[in-house]
Design a protein around this motif. Structure first.
Motif, PDB file in Angstrom:
ATOM      1  N   THR A  26      20.381  22.405  -1.954  1.00 53.60           N
ATOM      2  CA  THR A  26      20.214  21.738  -3.175  1.00 53.60           C
ATOM      3  C   THR A  26      22.038  20.542  -4.457  1.00 53.60           C
ATOM      4  O   THR A  26      21.690  20.066  -4.961  1.00 53.60           O
ATOM      5  CB  THR A  26      20.019  22.686  -4.186  1.00 53.60           C
ATOM      6  N   ALA A  27      22.803  21.927  -4.012  1.00 57.71           N
ATOM      7  CA  ALA A  27      23.942  20.916  -4.142  1.00 57.71           C
ATOM      8  C   ALA A  27      24.467  19.765  -4.117  1.00 57.71           C
ATOM      9  O   ALA A  27      25.302  19.195  -4.882  1.00 57.71           O
ATOM     10  CB  ALA A  27      25.710  21.512  -4.325  1.00 57.71           C
ATOM     11  N   PHE A  28      24.831  19.690  -2.783  1.00 58.60           N
ATOM     12  CA  PHE A  28      24.611  18.515  -1.699  1.00 58.60           C
ATOM     13  C   PHE A  28      24.061  17.418  -2.790  1.00 58.60           C
ATOM     14  O   PHE A  28      24.171  16.355  -3.010  1.00 58.60           O
ATOM     15  CB  PHE A  28      24.559  18.462  -0.135  1.00 58.60           C
ATOM     16  N   SER A  29      22.606  17.653  -2.744  1.00 61.46           N
ATOM     17  CA  SER A  29      21.625  16.439  -2.439  1.00 61.46           C
ATOM     18  C   SER A  29      21.807  16.150  -4.068  1.00 61.46           C
ATOM     19  O   SER A  29      21.896  14.332  -4.690  1.00 61.46           O
ATOM     20  CB  SER A  29      19.977  17.514  -2.890  1.00 61.46           C
ATOM     21  N   GLN A  30      22.946  16.973  -5.929  1.00 60.38           N
ATOM     22  CA  GLN A  30      22.969  16.381  -6.172  1.00 60.38           C
ATOM     23  C   GLN A  30      24.032  15.720  -6.327  1.00 60.38           C
ATOM     24  O   GLN A  30      24.141  14.501  -7.709  1.00 60.38           O
ATOM     25  CB  GLN A  30      23.134  17.746  -7.339  1.00 60.38           C
ATOM     26  N   ILE A  31      24.715  16.179  -5.303  1.00 57.10           N
ATOM     27  CA  ILE A  31      26.079  15.342  -5.373  1.00 57.10           C
ATOM     28  C   ILE A  31      25.877  13.886  -4.781  1.00 57.10           C
ATOM     29  O   ILE A  31      25.875  12.296  -4.869  1.00 57.10           O
ATOM     30  CB  ILE A  31      26.743  15.954  -4.809  1.00 57.10           C
ATOM     31  N   ILE A  32      24.807  13.798  -4.156  1.00 57.16           N
ATOM     32  CA  ILE A  32      24.591  12.487  -3.788  1.00 57.16           C
ATOM     33  C   ILE A  32      24.357  11.718  -4.934  1.00 57.16           C
ATOM     34  O   ILE A  32      23.959  10.565  -4.745  1.00 57.16           O
ATOM     35  CB  ILE A  32      23.799  12.453  -1.985  1.00 57.16           C
ATOM     36  N   ILE A  33      23.000  12.610  -5.382  1.00 60.16           N
ATOM     37  CA  ILE A  33      22.191  11.717  -6.259  1.00 60.16           C
ATOM     38  C   ILE A  33      22.942  11.031  -7.447  1.00 60.16           C
ATOM     39  O   ILE A  33      22.745   9.802  -7.956  1.00 60.16           O
ATOM     40  CB  ILE A  33      21.081  12.617  -7.280  1.00 60.16           C
ATOM     41  N   LEU A  58      15.863  15.220   0.533  1.00 59.38           N
ATOM     42  CA  LEU A  58      16.612  16.703   0.199  1.00 59.38           C
ATOM     43  C   LEU A  58      15.808  17.773  -1.099  1.00 59.38           C
ATOM     44  O   LEU A  58      15.578  18.792  -0.690  1.00 59.38           O
ATOM     45  CB  LEU A  58      18.089  16.673   0.307  1.00 59.38           C
ATOM     46  N   LEU A  59      15.969  17.367  -1.741  1.00 61.33           N
ATOM     47  CA  LEU A  59      15.398  18.410  -3.256  1.00 61.33           C
ATOM     48  C   LEU A  59      13.901  18.436  -2.667  1.00 61.33           C
ATOM     49  O   LEU A  59      13.761  20.055  -2.833  1.00 61.33           O
ATOM     50  CB  LEU A  59      15.528  17.157  -4.025  1.00 61.33           C
ATOM     51  N   PHE A  60      12.955  18.103  -2.173  1.00 65.29           N
ATOM     52  CA  PHE A  60      11.261  17.226  -1.316  1.00 65.29           C
ATOM     53  C   PHE A  60      11.988  19.536  -0.790  1.00 65.29           C
ATOM     54  O   PHE A  60      11.326  19.858  -0.502  1.00 65.29           O
ATOM     55  CB  PHE A  60      10.682  16.804  -1.331  1.00 65.29           C
ATOM     56  N   PHE A  61      12.538  18.907   0.317  1.00 65.61           N
ATOM     57  CA  PHE A  61      12.975  19.892   1.285  1.00 65.61           C
ATOM     58  C   PHE A  61      13.197  21.277   1.016  1.00 65.61           C
ATOM     59  O   PHE A  61      12.718  22.141   1.320  1.00 65.61           O
ATOM     60  CB  PHE A  61      13.348  19.396   2.391  1.00 65.61           C
ATOM     61  N   VAL A  62      14.490  21.292  -0.178  1.00 66.97           N
ATOM     62  CA  VAL A  62      14.687  22.247  -1.253  1.00 66.97           C
ATOM     63  C   VAL A  62      13.552  23.114  -1.053  1.00 66.97           C
ATOM     64  O   VAL A  62      13.583  24.469  -1.302  1.00 66.97           O
ATOM     65  CB  VAL A  62      15.730  22.399  -1.948  1.00 66.97           C
ATOM     66  N   THR A  63      12.827  22.196  -1.852  1.00 67.38           N
ATOM     67  CA  THR A  63      11.566  23.029  -2.661  1.00 67.38           C
ATOM     68  C   THR A  63      10.567  23.411  -1.572  1.00 67.38           C
ATOM     69  O   THR A  63      10.078  25.305  -2.279  1.00 67.38           O
ATOM     70  CB  THR A  63      11.326  22.110  -3.977  1.00 67.38           C
ATOM     71  N   LEU A  64       9.976  22.782  -1.177  1.00 70.08           N
ATOM     72  CA  LEU A  64       9.582  23.592  -0.185  1.00 70.08           C
ATOM     73  C   LEU A  64       9.752  24.782   0.675  1.00 70.08           C
ATOM     74  O   LEU A  64       9.428  26.118   0.723  1.00 70.08           O
ATOM     75  CB  LEU A  64       8.969  23.100   1.866  1.00 70.08           C
ATOM     76  N   ILE A  65      11.095  24.860   1.399  1.00 66.71           N
ATOM     77  CA  ILE A  65      11.627  26.140   1.637  1.00 66.71           C
ATOM     78  C   ILE A  65      12.191  27.267   0.568  1.00 66.71           C
ATOM     79  O   ILE A  65      11.493  28.616   0.859  1.00 66.71           O
ATOM     80  CB  ILE A  65      13.561  25.897   1.925  1.00 66.71           C
ATOM     81  N   ASN A  66      12.533  27.345  -0.650  1.00 63.22           N
ATOM     82  CA  ASN A  66      12.135  27.797  -1.817  1.00 63.22           C
ATOM     83  C   ASN A  66      10.911  28.370  -1.653  1.00 63.22           C
ATOM     84  O   ASN A  66      10.607  29.985  -2.319  1.00 63.22           O
ATOM     85  CB  ASN A  66      12.177  27.206  -3.604  1.00 63.22           C
ATOM     86  N   VAL A  67       9.573  27.901  -1.786  1.00 62.80           N
ATOM     87  CA  VAL A  67       8.528  28.156  -1.915  1.00 62.80           C
ATOM     88  C   VAL A  67       8.272  29.387  -0.726  1.00 62.80           C
ATOM     89  O   VAL A  67       7.887  30.097  -1.010  1.00 62.80           O
ATOM     90  CB  VAL A  67       7.173  27.325  -1.996  1.00 62.80           C
ATOM     91  N   THR A  85      24.153  27.442  -7.863  1.00 63.43           N
ATOM     92  CA  THR A  85      24.068  25.980  -7.327  1.00 63.43           C
ATOM     93  C   THR A  85      24.994  25.812  -8.371  1.00 63.43           C
ATOM     94  O   THR A  85      25.726  24.793  -8.013  1.00 63.43           O
ATOM     95  CB  THR A  85      23.080  25.753  -7.626  1.00 63.43           C
ATOM     96  N   TYR A  86      24.940  25.983  -9.381  1.00 58.27           N
ATOM     97  CA  TYR A  86      25.024  24.953 -10.522  1.00 58.27           C
ATOM     98  C   TYR A  86      27.009  25.464 -10.706  1.00 58.27           C
ATOM     99  O   TYR A  86      27.535  23.691 -10.764  1.00 58.27           O
ATOM    100  CB  TYR A  86      25.196  25.766 -12.217  1.00 58.27           C
ATOM    101  N   PRO A  87      27.692  26.433 -10.600  1.00 56.04           N
ATOM    102  CA  PRO A  87      29.232  26.543 -10.208  1.00 56.04           C
ATOM    103  C   PRO A  87      29.172  25.859  -8.989  1.00 56.04           C
ATOM    104  O   PRO A  87      30.912  25.265  -8.912  1.00 56.04           O
ATOM    105  CB  PRO A  87      29.726  27.910 -10.001  1.00 56.04           C
ATOM    106  N   LEU A  88      29.096  25.447  -8.482  1.00 59.93           N
ATOM    107  CA  LEU A  88      28.481  25.023  -6.052  1.00 59.93           C
ATOM    108  C   LEU A  88      29.002  23.736  -7.168  1.00 59.93           C
ATOM    109  O   LEU A  88      30.077  22.802  -6.355  1.00 59.93           O
ATOM    110  CB  LEU A  88      27.869  25.707  -5.158  1.00 59.93           C
ATOM    111  N   VAL A  89      28.032  23.516  -7.716  1.00 57.73           N
ATOM    112  CA  VAL A  89      27.640  21.724  -8.197  1.00 57.73           C
ATOM    113  C   VAL A  89      29.235  20.981  -8.570  1.00 57.73           C
ATOM    114  O   VAL A  89      29.998  19.452  -8.454  1.00 57.73           O
ATOM    115  CB  VAL A  89      26.836  20.683  -9.038  1.00 57.73           C
TER     116      VAL A  89
END
Length: 121
Positions: A26-33, A58-67, A85-89
């Motif tokens: 999640t943090a990595f995908s937010q950095i990419i975006i 990536l966020l879509f796959f993270v959502t599937l894994i979270n479910v 995730t927030y401090p990591l971002v």
């Protein structure tokens, strides 16, 4: 309800690994975006480029894994882990994007970590 060590011990290591990998993904995908938004826009759709598209995939796959993980992990433990995730971002933004760490970001990150602690009590 407090998060006790026995609650975490009862969770299989596989689900903890999935949670931790989702935090980093999640943090990595937010950095990419975020890096995709700073690129020059040459396409017809200015907010759609390869980096932004990859970040959302990536966020879509993270959502599937979270479910999937939520079927086996209590919601309280899940939110305590995912909110890291927030401090990591913020940390990745400083390292990867060379952003400056301002007092406001430090204060906000401390508030988030304190909120995680309070929520876990």
């Amino acid at each position: 309800m407090n998060i006790s060590p026995s609650m975490i011990e009862g969770i299989k290591a596989w689900y903890i690994v999935l949670l931790l990998s989702n935090i980093f993904l999640t943090a990595f995908s937010q950095i990419i975006i975020k890096s995709g938004l700073s690129k020059p826009k040459y396409s017809f759709f200015p907010l759609v480029n390869n980096r932004i598209f990859l970040g959302y995939i990536l966020l879509f796959f993270v959502t599937l894994i979270n479910v999937y993980v939520l079927q086996y992990v209590s919601f309280k433990i899940f939110t305590a882990f995912i909110s890291l995730t927030y401090p990591l971002v913020v940390i990745l933004s400083c390292i990867v994007l060379k952003e400056t760490l301002e007092k406001q970001k430090i204060f906000a990150t401390i508030c988030i970590v304190a909120g995680i602690g309070l929520f876990s009590l």
